[in-house]
Design a protein around this motif. Structure first.
Motif, PDB file in Angstrom:
ATOM      1  N   TYR A  75       0.842  -1.209   0.000  1.00  0.00           N
ATOM      2  CA  TYR A  75       0.000   0.000   0.000  1.00  0.00           C
ATOM      3  C   TYR A  75       0.872   1.252   0.000  1.00  0.00           C
ATOM      4  O   TYR A  75       0.622   2.202  -0.768  1.00  0.00           O
ATOM      5  N   LEU A  76       1.879   1.281   0.853  1.00  0.00           N
ATOM      6  CA  LEU A  76       2.735   2.456   0.944  1.00  0.00           C
ATOM      7  C   LEU A  76       3.539   2.665  -0.331  1.00  0.00           C
ATOM      8  O   LEU A  76       3.699   3.807  -0.798  1.00  0.00           O
ATOM      9  N   ARG A  77       4.032   1.583  -0.885  1.00  0.00           N
ATOM     10  CA  ARG A  77       4.801   1.708  -2.126  1.00  0.00           C
ATOM     11  C   ARG A  77       3.911   2.145  -3.289  1.00  0.00           C
ATOM     12  O   ARG A  77       4.334   2.927  -4.154  1.00  0.00           O
ATOM     13  N   ALA A  78       2.672   1.666  -3.304  1.00  0.00           N
ATOM     14  CA  ALA A  78       1.729   2.098  -4.344  1.00  0.00           C
ATOM     15  C   ALA A  78       1.414   3.583  -4.230  1.00  0.00           C
ATOM     16  O   ALA A  78       1.051   4.229  -5.227  1.00  0.00           O
ATOM     17  N   ALA A  79       1.569   4.124  -3.018  1.00  0.00           N
ATOM     18  CA  ALA A  79       1.359   5.555  -2.807  1.00  0.00           C
ATOM     19  C   ALA A  79       2.596   6.368  -3.160  1.00  0.00           C
ATOM     20  O   ALA A  79       2.636   7.590  -2.928  1.00  0.00           O
ATOM     21  N   GLY A  80       3.624   5.705  -3.699  1.00  0.00           N
ATOM     22  CA  GLY A  80       4.828   6.401  -4.134  1.00  0.00           C
ATOM     23  C   GLY A  80       5.870   6.597  -3.052  1.00  0.00           C
ATOM     24  O   GLY A  80       6.769   7.432  -3.207  1.00  0.00           O
ATOM     25  N   LEU A  81       5.779   5.808  -1.959  1.00  0.00           N
ATOM     26  CA  LEU A  81       6.710   5.955  -0.854  1.00  0.00           C
ATOM     27  C   LEU A  81       7.761   4.856  -0.873  1.00  0.00           C
ATOM     28  O   LEU A  81       7.488   3.722  -1.284  1.00  0.00           O
ATOM     29  N   GLU A  82       8.948   5.193  -0.412  1.00  0.00           N
ATOM     30  CA  GLU A  82      10.023   4.206  -0.271  1.00  0.00           C
ATOM     31  C   GLU A  82      10.050   3.724   1.179  1.00  0.00           C
ATOM     32  O   GLU A  82      10.128   4.532   2.108  1.00  0.00           O
ATOM     33  N   THR A  83       9.965   2.422   1.388  1.00  0.00           N
ATOM     34  CA  THR A  83       9.860   1.889   2.746  1.00  0.00           C
ATOM     35  C   THR A  83      11.151   1.190   3.178  1.00  0.00           C
ATOM     36  O   THR A  83      11.824   0.547   2.380  1.00  0.00           O
ATOM     37  N   THR A  84      11.440   1.333   4.471  1.00  0.00           N
ATOM     38  CA  THR A  84      12.546   0.628   5.115  1.00  0.00           C
ATOM     39  C   THR A  84      12.024   0.020   6.409  1.00  0.00           C
ATOM     40  O   THR A  84      11.357   0.709   7.192  1.00  0.00           O
ATOM     41  N   HIS A  85      12.297  -1.258   6.630  1.00  0.00           N
ATOM     42  CA  HIS A  85      11.828  -1.946   7.827  1.00  0.00           C
ATOM     43  C   HIS A  85      12.980  -2.151   8.803  1.00  0.00           C
ATOM     44  O   HIS A  85      14.002  -2.745   8.450  1.00  0.00           O
ATOM     45  N   ARG A  86      12.815  -1.660  10.022  1.00  0.00           N
ATOM     46  CA  ARG A  86      13.759  -1.902  11.114  1.00  0.00           C
ATOM     47  C   ARG A  86      12.953  -2.304  12.348  1.00  0.00           C
ATOM     48  O   ARG A  86      12.724  -1.489  13.237  1.00  0.00           O
ATOM     49  N   PRO A  87      12.448  -3.544  12.390  1.00  0.00           N
ATOM     50  CA  PRO A  87      11.533  -3.921  13.482  1.00  0.00           C
ATOM     51  C   PRO A  87      12.173  -3.799  14.854  1.00  0.00           C
ATOM     52  O   PRO A  87      13.339  -4.150  15.053  1.00  0.00           O
ATOM     53  N   LEU A  88      11.390  -3.268  15.791  1.00  0.00           N
ATOM     54  CA  LEU A  88      11.832  -3.144  17.171  1.00  0.00           C
ATOM     55  C   LEU A  88      11.483  -4.425  17.911  1.00  0.00           C
ATOM     56  O   LEU A  88      10.315  -4.789  18.032  1.00  0.00           O
ATOM     57  N   VAL A  89      12.491  -5.107  18.406  1.00  0.00           N
ATOM     58  CA  VAL A  89      12.297  -6.313  19.211  1.00  0.00           C
ATOM     59  C   VAL A  89      13.084  -6.109  20.501  1.00  0.00           C
ATOM     60  O   VAL A  89      14.307  -6.002  20.482  1.00  0.00           O
ATOM     61  N   GLY A  90      12.391  -6.034  21.641  1.00  0.00           N
ATOM     62  CA  GLY A  90      13.072  -5.736  22.896  1.00  0.00           C
ATOM     63  C   GLY A  90      13.409  -4.258  22.973  1.00  0.00           C
ATOM     64  O   GLY A  90      12.608  -3.408  22.630  1.00  0.00           O
ATOM     65  N   ARG A  91      14.617  -3.951  23.406  1.00  0.00           N
ATOM     66  CA  ARG A  91      15.038  -2.558  23.540  1.00  0.00           C
ATOM     67  C   ARG A  91      15.988  -2.178  22.409  1.00  0.00           C
ATOM     68  O   ARG A  91      16.703  -3.016  21.877  1.00  0.00           O
ATOM     69  N   ARG A  92      15.990  -0.890  22.068  1.00  0.00           N
ATOM     70  CA  ARG A  92      16.885  -0.400  21.027  1.00  0.00           C
ATOM     71  C   ARG A  92      17.677   0.785  21.577  1.00  0.00           C
ATOM     72  O   ARG A  92      17.119   1.665  22.225  1.00  0.00           O
ATOM     73  N   ASP A  93      18.959   0.791  21.318  1.00  0.00           N
ATOM     74  CA  ASP A  93      19.790   1.919  21.722  1.00  0.00           C
ATOM     75  C   ASP A  93      19.326   3.174  20.975  1.00  0.00           C
ATOM     76  O   ASP A  93      19.058   3.116  19.768  1.00  0.00           O
ATOM     77  N   PRO A  94      19.213   4.305  21.656  1.00  0.00           N
ATOM     78  CA  PRO A  94      18.758   5.530  20.987  1.00  0.00           C
ATOM     79  C   PRO A  94      19.578   5.885  19.759  1.00  0.00           C
ATOM     80  O   PRO A  94      19.038   6.417  18.781  1.00  0.00           O
ATOM     81  N   GLU A  95      20.876   5.595  19.805  1.00  0.00           N
ATOM     82  CA  GLU A  95      21.718   5.904  18.644  1.00  0.00           C
ATOM     83  C   GLU A  95      21.309   5.077  17.429  1.00  0.00           C
ATOM     84  O   GLU A  95      21.400   5.542  16.286  1.00  0.00           O
ATOM     85  N   GLU A  96      20.860   3.841  17.662  1.00  0.00           N
ATOM     86  CA  GLU A  96      20.390   3.006  16.551  1.00  0.00           C
ATOM     87  C   GLU A  96      19.130   3.602  15.933  1.00  0.00           C
ATOM     88  O   GLU A  96      18.949   3.583  14.708  1.00  0.00           O
TER      89      GLU A  96
END
Length: 337
Positions: free
Chosen positions: A20-41
């Motif tokens: 859906y997002l790509r059909a709307a002309g957007l470029e998507t990147t997936h970085r799933p959050l699992v547990g905790r993530r360092d703010p710098e990441e």
């Protein structure tokens, strides 16, 4: 091209939301959050990103200040306390949530926790797993009183289910009387609700006003046979006070789907307390609720990028002096699913 970061862990490249997002002309990147993530990441993941579709990603003022291209954040759920909405407004970032998106899932789960607590289901299963055969008496819900703290979509969805089980339902809320439409509910203040309820279920948003609202004094008002249920936000309940109250027999127990720090730390005062059962934040986690949240979240993101957000939680903070914005943000959303 407009770039979108997706951190909600159940959304995947190539799924319906991605298409859906790509059909709307957007470029998507997936970085799933699992547990905790360092703010710098997270800062690195937001580099060059225009919009983000997130779950409980901690979008702090410090993180937002380092994401200069970011214009839109959409939370694939209801509670948005993990996002500094006032800071987002100062940086020109629209923040949206999806009110009521998982209300049915949370309501059903709440009744599941009530049943499990009333009949000691977890304790029974643990006893059998340990080689025993527990036969302690349980309690029926019919004829008991359920007190709801909060009157958001999930609390309203609990009402007909509770009534079907024969529960009397009380509610404490700041929602105006003209908006109280859940049917046979008696609205009372918090002290009366605590005094009268056999089960107290938390459904309020986490704000400065509600943080720690269930503490030692409130727990002492509850019946010694009462059970506390929380499917909202962990920090609404003072955890040390709850552990102390259950150990002292001031209340019978608690069923907690949410805690202040998730996953539950090894040194949490909630660990090892007979009568307290902690679950892993599952109330809104159904296939149906997730699918709806993905679809609605993507649609809200596209609308917000076009300048037409439907569920912006910080629209009122734009062009408002910083000190006023911070004060207003604390009192905006009082109820949640």
């Amino acid at each position: 091209m407009t770039r979108v970061l997706i951190t909600t862990d159940y959304l995947r490249p190539g799924d319906d939301v991605d298409r859906y997002l790509r059909a709307a002309g957007l470029e998507t990147t997936h970085r799933p959050l699992v547990g905790r993530r360092d703010p710098e990441e997270l800062v690195a993941a937001l580099d060059g990103v225009d919009a983000a579709l997130v779950a409980n990603e901690p979008m702090t003022a410090a993180v937002l200040s380092r994401a200069p291209r970011l214009r839109v954040v959409v939370r694939t759920g209801v509670g948005h306390d993990s996002i500094d909405v006032a800071a987002a407004a100062r940086h020109g970032v629209t923040v949206s949530n999806l009110p009521g998106i998982n209300a049915n899932a949370v309501a059903e789960y709440t009744l599941g926790l009530l049943l499990a607590a009333a009949r000691g289901l977890v304790q029974s299963a643990r006893g059998v797993a340990d080689g025993g055969w527990p036969r302690a008496d349980g309690h029926e819900l019919r004829g008991a009183t359920l007190g709801l703290i909060g009157y958001g979509a999930a609390a309203r969805a609990v009402v007909p289910l509770a009534k079907a089980f024969g529960l009397t339902v009380l509610c404490t809320t700041r929602v105006p009387e003209s908006e109280r439409t859940a049917g046979p509910v008696e609205f009372v203040d918090l002290p009366e609700l605590l005094d009268r309820s056999d089960y107290v279920s938390v459904h309020t948003a986490l704000t400065d006003r509600t943080r720690g609202i269930v503490g030692p004094d409130e727990l002492r008002r509850m019946k010694r046979t009462a059970v506390l249920v929380n499917t909202a936000r962990g920090a609404v309940v003072q955890e040390q006070a709850l552990a102390d109250a259950v150990r002292a027999g001031e209340i019978a127990g608690a069923a907690l789907d949410v805690v202040t720090e998730e996953p539950l730390p090894a040194d949490s005062p909630l660990r090892g307390v007979d009568g307290i059962v902690v679950y892993s934040h599952l109330a809104g986690q159904t296939a149906q609720a997730r699918a709806a949240a993905g679809r609605e979240g993507a649609a809200e993101l596209v609308a917000a990028l076009a300048g037409r957000p439907r569920h912006a939680v910080n629209a009122h903070l734009f062009a408002v002096p910083a000190t006023t914005a911070e004060t207003t943000a604390e009192t905006t959303t009082e109820e949640t699913a």
